[in-house]
Enzyme design. Structure first.
Site, mmCIF file in Angstrom:
data_model
loop_
_atom_site.group_PDB
_atom_site.id
_atom_site.type_symbol
_atom_site.label_atom_id
_atom_site.label_comp_id
_atom_site.label_asym_id
_atom_site.label_seq_id
_atom_site.Cartn_x
_atom_site.Cartn_y
_atom_site.Cartn_z
ATOM 1 N N GLY A 265 0.589 -1.139 -0.109
ATOM 2 C CA GLY A 265 0.113 0.018 -0.127
ATOM 3 C C GLY A 265 0.787 1.549 -0.012
ATOM 4 N N GLU A 302 0.642 6.031 7.337
ATOM 5 C CA GLU A 302 1.913 5.770 6.731
ATOM 6 C C GLU A 302 2.308 7.345 7.814
ATOM 7 O OE1 GLU A 302 3.586 3.563 5.655
ATOM 8 O OE2 GLU A 302 2.324 2.577 4.589
ATOM 9 N N GLU A 324 3.161 -2.129 12.655
ATOM 10 C CA GLU A 324 2.843 -2.222 12.475
ATOM 11 C C GLU A 324 0.953 -2.637 13.343
ATOM 12 O OE1 GLU A 324 1.924 -1.569 9.173
ATOM 13 O OE2 GLU A 324 4.458 -1.807 8.866
HETATM 14 N N1 TRP Z 1 5.548 -0.552 6.586
HETATM 15 C C1 TRP Z 1 5.387 -0.311 5.304
HETATM 16 C C2 TRP Z 1 3.312 -0.314 5.813
HETATM 17 O O1 TRP Z 1 2.798 -0.814 6.969
HETATM 18 C C3 TRP Z 1 4.432 -1.941 4.483
HETATM 19 C C4 TRP Z 1 5.569 -2.824 4.196
HETATM 20 C C5 TRP Z 1 6.318 -3.250 4.468
HETATM 21 C C6 TRP Z 1 5.772 -2.407 2.155
HETATM 22 N N2 TRP Z 1 6.571 -4.089 3.445
HETATM 23 C C7 TRP Z 1 6.419 -3.737 2.340
HETATM 24 C C8 TRP Z 1 5.459 -2.139 1.300
HETATM 25 C C9 TRP Z 1 7.009 -3.731 0.614
HETATM 26 C C10 TRP Z 1 6.725 -1.567 -0.341
HETATM 27 C C11 TRP Z 1 7.053 -3.225 -0.275
HETATM 28 O O2 TRP Z 1 3.036 1.325 5.778
HETATM 29 ZN ZN ZN Z 2 2.573 -0.113 8.618
#
Ligand code: TRP
Ligand code: ZN
Length: 883
Positions: A265, A302, A324
């Site tokens: 996302g 975010e 998360e």
């Molecule tokens: N940390 C991001 C979120 O939850 C998500 C995320 C984790 C992500 N790994 C990723 C996004 C790899 C893109 C690709 O907001």
């Molecule tokens: Zn996140």
């Protein structure tokens, strides 16, 4: 697998602190069309008591040069393998200088540095930084970063990285450079770089303490008129976090960049979020109400990470839910405050039950804090995110809002600037409240969805009402014996008029709480005795879904109907309706399987009539109540699963309700057609949703007038919500209106990728018998692009994860198609391939014919030469004997 070796799991119990720290990182990127040069300068210090070899992670890198303290290293001084490099001996303090050469234009995995629509961008979480340079790629290494970007100013006029821009200039050969410095120490997974031909919209936020923050949203030029909702959402999120948690933003600039090729996302990189364009771009004529809500939630998510994730980060990836789960909880609360709390809760619980409960009951089941993984990308799951958010919500339920806030304050006071664990979060919550949270911690380590069985008893003579609760938890892979958890069960008692009864437990001097109170179910079995209860009450249990459990209580149909009409807890009103319709659907399923004729339940028709007739109620809530439990949810309630039978029963119910209530649906549809100017406020969204659900029911009938109404909706110039709702139901039907509608839509929107995604997805979800054939044709459509994750999810994902009746065709053709797709994708983008493969995981639950074919499909994938770790882990765990 590579070399036919089975990949070994990484275990939480093997965690050791890093032997070397990185104090500062200086990066220089020379971005090129042919090759990109990366120079990294790392100031490092030994933290282990004794000298040990220095190990740096690195993957798919071309190493150009390596120096320590300015001296080029001899080849004999280090060794390089597939996973990184090892330097045998280093001083206590030293500077490593590394030059690597990359080809971002060929990077289809979308991890590390890659190109999207001609622009450079990065994705480093979880372990993408090691695809940029050699580095100790683990979140407990926090360092200060400075980044210089050098590129052709014509092609890449915008060059961004984390923190603040501090300097810029030109090189002798006419390239431009920009230098960025990020004053906050961060783990490398939060590093980001963007370069391209982008435009931005700008706004400012003045923080509670009076600092001005520049807010910028960068997009491709043609999208500049689709950023306003994202900007509004960002400003709301910033103000909300100040008001609710006292948390302010900490840099002078906050940037969001929208890209078209993205695995998930969005990503919370410090000061420079990178977003899937799906969660930024919106205009009423291109985005649906659900898209608007999705943007609000993800922008919030975010942004909230800046404190919960960035300022305080994870010690290791087993702690992923620390950031998360907590951040999902925060974005859920934010959206609840900005829209409708009850509707938001219903949608969140529906999603938890649709995605997390099945995960918790299948071969991939894992605790909120997993204890082992093969590929960390496979653990960005509904359990870590959504169940993790429920765990955080339970602290708030147990400690109260103020107590929860005290816990959050202490958490930041203790851990700002640190990389910590879920135990640290628990300790802050408990210590700040001097609370005994009993066995609450087990929510982090124990997998599986607990079951809570409740019985009641009323003693009229003594005026005592007793609730008896028993908890249990089914075994999950590798965890056979389960222990009791601390489960908050919010309850209310209704009298015969539906009014709240006082809640006084035995031993208390007076009633407590205003209609609802939270019982703590701590042991395997507990009894709660309410005194001074003047009449036999009707219990309203697990109000607001106060814990992620399956609660069972033997309500009669009449009692469920009564709760639907009278419960003061709006979530439980909805829940009572879901229980009633689930019960009706399961009874029909039994009839169908026994060869009995199907008959529509009069009780359900009456319940629906009441809902639709209730003109004053919150329209969004009525709309939620009119949605029958999904086929996936119904499949969870039976064993073994026959998806075709479930589909038939649900269709029978929909058509039956539509024909019994035809006039009522028409009236509700007409009454809620748009009058006045278009708006995206919650009331207008609720009205549209209700209207479109009515139209959906009417389209279950062979009704030319309903089809005409759909065709009219297609012309709606100002609402993609209405257009998509109409096109969706037309795509399901065997009618002459269908093809022209689909064609016209494509011709109109072919230039807008997010709209084209909708067009693919609604065809892939069509209930028509020819859907798989159609999907295969669409794979060859000019607009299909297998390297674009949104497009793959729209076509393949919508079919495999959103169309159970067609995906589970008894011939197995759906499974064969999925295997083909997974194997084609695996070499390019293993993360996306592994997600698709998950559709086969729970093969054991299906009737024998389908089950055998799904199992065979998984075995084919597992045996594939050169399979990624990502897909190997899913296939292997799905097939494991003990699952
Ligand atoms: N940390 C991001 C979120 O939850 C998500 C995320 C984790 C992500 N790994 C990723 C996004 C790899 C893109 C690709 O907001
Ligand atoms: Zn996140």
């Amino acid at each position: 697998m590579k070399d036919n070796q089975q990949p070994q799991p990484i275990r939480l119990e093997d965690y050791t602190p890093p032997p070397y720290r990185v104090d500062s990182v200086d990066l220089r990127f020379e971005l090129g069309e042919d090759a990109t040069r990366v120079q990294a300068r790392l100031a490092m210090v030994r933290s282990a008591p004794e000298p040990v070899p220095l190990r740096l992670d690195g993957r798919e890198l071309e190493l150009v040069s390596l120096q320590i303290d300015g001296q080029v290293l001899e080849h004999s001084a280090y060794s390089v393998d597939d996973e990184g490099l090892t330097i045998a001996s280093v001083p206590e303090h030293f500077v490593v200088e590394i030059e690597t050469r990359l080809r971002p234009q060929d990077n289809t995995s979308l991890e590390g540095l890659y190109k999207s629509s001609g622009n450079f961008c990065t994705q480093c979480e979880a372990q993408g930084f090691r695809k940029i340079t050699y580095f100790p790629d683990r979140p407990d290494i926090m360092a200060r970063y400075a980044t210089t970007i050098v590129a052709d100013p014509q092609r890449y006029p915008v060059m961004l990285s984390n923190g603040n821009p501090v300097e810029e200039g030109h090189t002798d050969d006419g390239r431009r450079w920009v230098r960025w410095e990020d004053p906050f120490p961060k783990p490398c997974y939060l590093f980001a770089l963007v370069a391209g031909d982008l435009r931005y919209i700008e706004d400012t936020h003045v923080t509670a303490s009076g600092r001005r923050v520049a807010l910028r949203i960068y997009v491709e030029p043609e999208n500049i008129d689709k950023c306003d909702h994202a900007m509004e959402s960002l400003k709301k999120a910033m103000a909300w976090d100040e008001r609710v948690f006292g948390l302010e933003y900490d840099l002078d600039i906050y940037m969001i960049v929208a890209v078209n090729d993205f695995n998930m996302g969005a990503m919370e990189n410090k000061g420079l979020n990178i977003f899937n364009s799906k969660y930024v771009l919106a205009r009423p004529d291109t985005a649906t109400d659900d898209d608007y809500d999705g943007i609000l939630g993800v922008i919030g998510h975010e942004y909230f990470h800046n404190w919960t994730g960035n300022r305080v980060t994870c010690r290791d990836w087993f702690q992923l839910s620390l950031k998360e789960g907590l951040t999902v909880f925060r974005d859920q609360e934010f959206s609840a405050d900005m829209t409708s709390r009850a509707v938001k809760r219903i949608q969140d619980v529906r999603m938890l039950r649709a995605r997390q409960f099945p995960e918790d009951d299948g071969p991939m089941a894992h605790p909120v804090r997993p204890d082992a993984y093969v590929e960390i990308n496979n653990f960005y799951t509904a359990t870590v995110y959504e169940k993790g958010a429920e765990v955080v919500r339970m602290y708030q339920t147990l400690l109260g809002r103020e107590g929860f806030r005290r816990g959050m304050d202490l958490y930041f006071q203790r851990h700002d600037g640190q990389a910590v664990t879920t135990d640290d979060f628990y300790a802050a919550m408990a210590d700040a409240n001097d609370a005994d949270l009993g066995e609450f911690k087990r929510w982090y380590s124990q997998a599986g969805t607990p079951r809570v069985q409740v019985e009641s008893d009323y003693d009229r003579d003594r005026q005592v009402y007793t609730l008896r609760m028993r908890q249990s938890c089914p075994p999950t892979p590798g965890q056979h014996d389960k222990q009791p958890l601390l489960i908050p069960v919010a309850v209310g008692l209704l009298d015969q008029q539906g009014r709240p009864l006082p809640l006084q437990l035995e031993g208390e001097g007076q009633p407590v709480g205003s209609g609802t109170r939270v019982l703590r179910l701590g042991g395997a079995e507990e009894e709660y005795r309410f005194v001074n209860v003047p009449e036999a009450p009707l219990p309203s249990l697990l109000r607001g879904f106060s814990a992620p459990v399956r609660l069972e209580y033997p309500y009669s149909d009449e009692e469920l109907g009564f709760l639907m009409a009278h419960d003061s807890d709006l979530f439980n009103r909805w829940e009572a309706g879901q229980q009633l319709s689930t019960r009706v659907a399961l009874a029909l399923l039994r009839d169908l399987q026994a060869g009995e004729p199907l008959a529509l339940s009069a009780a359900l028709v009456e319940a629906y009539r009441r809902l639709l007739g209730n003109g004053v109620g919150d329209k969004a809530l009525v709309a939620e109540a009119l949605v029958l439990p999904s086929e996936e949810y119904l499949a969870e309630q039976v064993s073994p699963v026959d998806p075709a039978a479930i589909h038939r029963v649900r269709e029978f119910l929909r058509a039956g309700l539509a024909s019994a209530l035809r006039q009522t649906f028409w009236e509700c549809y007409r009454a809620n057609r748009e009058t006045g100017p278009y708006s995206t406020d919650p009331a207008a969204m609720g009205r549209r949703r209700l209207k479109n659900i009515c139209l959906g029911y009417l389209m279950e009938l062979d009704d030319a007038e309903a089809r005409r109404a759909c065709v009219e909706e297609l012309d709606s110039a100002h609402s993609m919500t209405d257009v998509i709702a109409a096109l969706n139901v037309l795509a399901n039907c065997e009618c002459e209106e269908r093809e022209p509608a689909l064609e016209g839509f494509y011709r109109k929107w072919r230039h807008d990728p997010l709209v084209v995604d909708k067009w693919f997805a609604l065809q892939a979800r069509s209930k028509r018998a020819d859907t798989l054939a159609r999907v295969k044709v669409l794979m060859r459509h000019e607009a299909f692009e297998i390297r674009n994750p949104n497009r793959v999810r729209a076509l393949v994902g919508a079919f495999s994860h959103g169309n159970p009746a067609r995906f589970h065709d008894p011939s197995g053709a759906g499974y064969e198609f999925l295997v083909d797709m997974v194997l084609r994708l695996d070499g390019m983008n293993p993360m996306v391939a592994a997600r698709l493969l998950g559709a086969l995981s729970r093969w054991r639950r299906f009737e024998p014919g389908r089950s055998a074919k799904m199992r065979q499909a998984l075995a084919t994938v597992r045996a594939h030469q050169g399979l990624s770790k990502d897909c190997y882990e899913i296939a292997d765990k799905s097939l494991a004997e003990d699952a």
